[in-house]
Design an enzyme around this catalytic site. Sequence first.
Site, short mmCIF file in Angstrom:
data_model
loop_
_atom_site.label_atom_id
_atom_site.label_comp_id
_atom_site.label_asym_id
_atom_site.label_seq_id
_atom_site.Cartn_x
_atom_site.Cartn_y
_atom_site.Cartn_z
N SER A 137 16.83 6.03 -12.88
CA SER A 137 17.75 7.03 -12.33
C SER A 137 17.53 8.34 -13.06
O SER A 137 17.07 8.34 -14.22
CB SER A 137 19.20 6.57 -12.56
OG SER A 137 20.12 7.61 -12.27
N TYR A 150 26.21 4.49 -18.35
CA TYR A 150 25.12 4.40 -17.37
C TYR A 150 23.90 5.14 -17.90
O TYR A 150 22.77 4.66 -17.79
CB TYR A 150 25.61 4.99 -16.05
CG TYR A 150 24.65 4.85 -14.89
CD1 TYR A 150 24.15 3.60 -14.51
CD2 TYR A 150 24.26 5.95 -14.14
CE1 TYR A 150 23.28 3.47 -13.44
CE2 TYR A 150 23.40 5.84 -13.06
CZ TYR A 150 22.91 4.59 -12.72
OH TYR A 150 22.05 4.47 -11.66
C1 8X3 Z 1 22.53 7.58 -9.77
C2 8X3 Z 1 22.29 9.02 -10.01
O1 8X3 Z 1 23.48 11.26 -10.24
O2 8X3 Z 1 24.91 9.28 -10.24
O3 8X3 Z 1 21.55 6.76 -10.29
O4 8X3 Z 1 23.52 9.77 -12.14
S1 8X3 Z 1 23.63 9.84 -10.69
#
Ligand code: 8X3
Length: 251
Positions: A137, A150
């Site tokens: 990502s 994340y």
């Molecule tokens: C998702 C992209 O922009 O939400 O993998 O980090 S973001």
Amino acid sequence: MVENKSKHAVVTGASTGIGEATVRKLRSEGWQVVAVARRADRLERLAGETGAQVFAADITKDEDIDALAVFVSENGGLDTLINIAGGARGADTVGSANNDDWEWMFQANVMGTLKMTKAFLPALRAHGRGTVLNLTSTAGLVAYEGGAGYNAAKFAQHALTNALRLEEVENNLRVIEVAPGLVHTEEFALNRLGGDQAAAEKVYAGVAEPLTADDVAGVVSYAVGLPHHINLDQIVIRPVAQAANHKLIRK
Ligand code: 8X3
């Protein structure tokens, strides 16, 4: 120019979003595919629609991966492993981080990719022209407020991908990273925001054309369909409206 010399792929995260779209795309291009996800009912539907072989498994569980590895070796083997399973949970700051969310993100994004890769490396090496594609990502390239869990998981998956490329070059293994930005899928934002549909829709509100799962699946299939000597090390894919994570144009 694009050729499909390699034709046996295992795709995780196949019950929804980019994983599901990747299975459809690869099948439409003549690949043999084993589609992997936890939700057997969704996999069965995908099998009926695409002719993909399916295997219900939780890629964070060793026993599931062991059973999957046996299934794959008994059903044509593989030359291409596509790790798409993963996702985000929570949008808390570091100061208010939920430990369980962090734990889940590390398991799903990092440990899942690690375990799948370890399980299939012997077969990929033996093939002689193997490919591993990891879906990371843009969250694994730049951190942002409320993204730390994340971000940390995707940074880790990004690092794993880079190390793997260096370690396995002697085995002619091609290692590709696809790092998408804003992709409007059925479940990504919903899962991240605890099932709050209205909050999930706000993530994409006013953005002219967020990426779709099909957009990303097209890039994934292009990358793994290239002749094996061509390695797209890292592909960053964003909608035009998102010039950077912090610069998203909404109308
Ligand atoms: C998702 C992209 O922009 O939400 O993998 O980090 S973001």
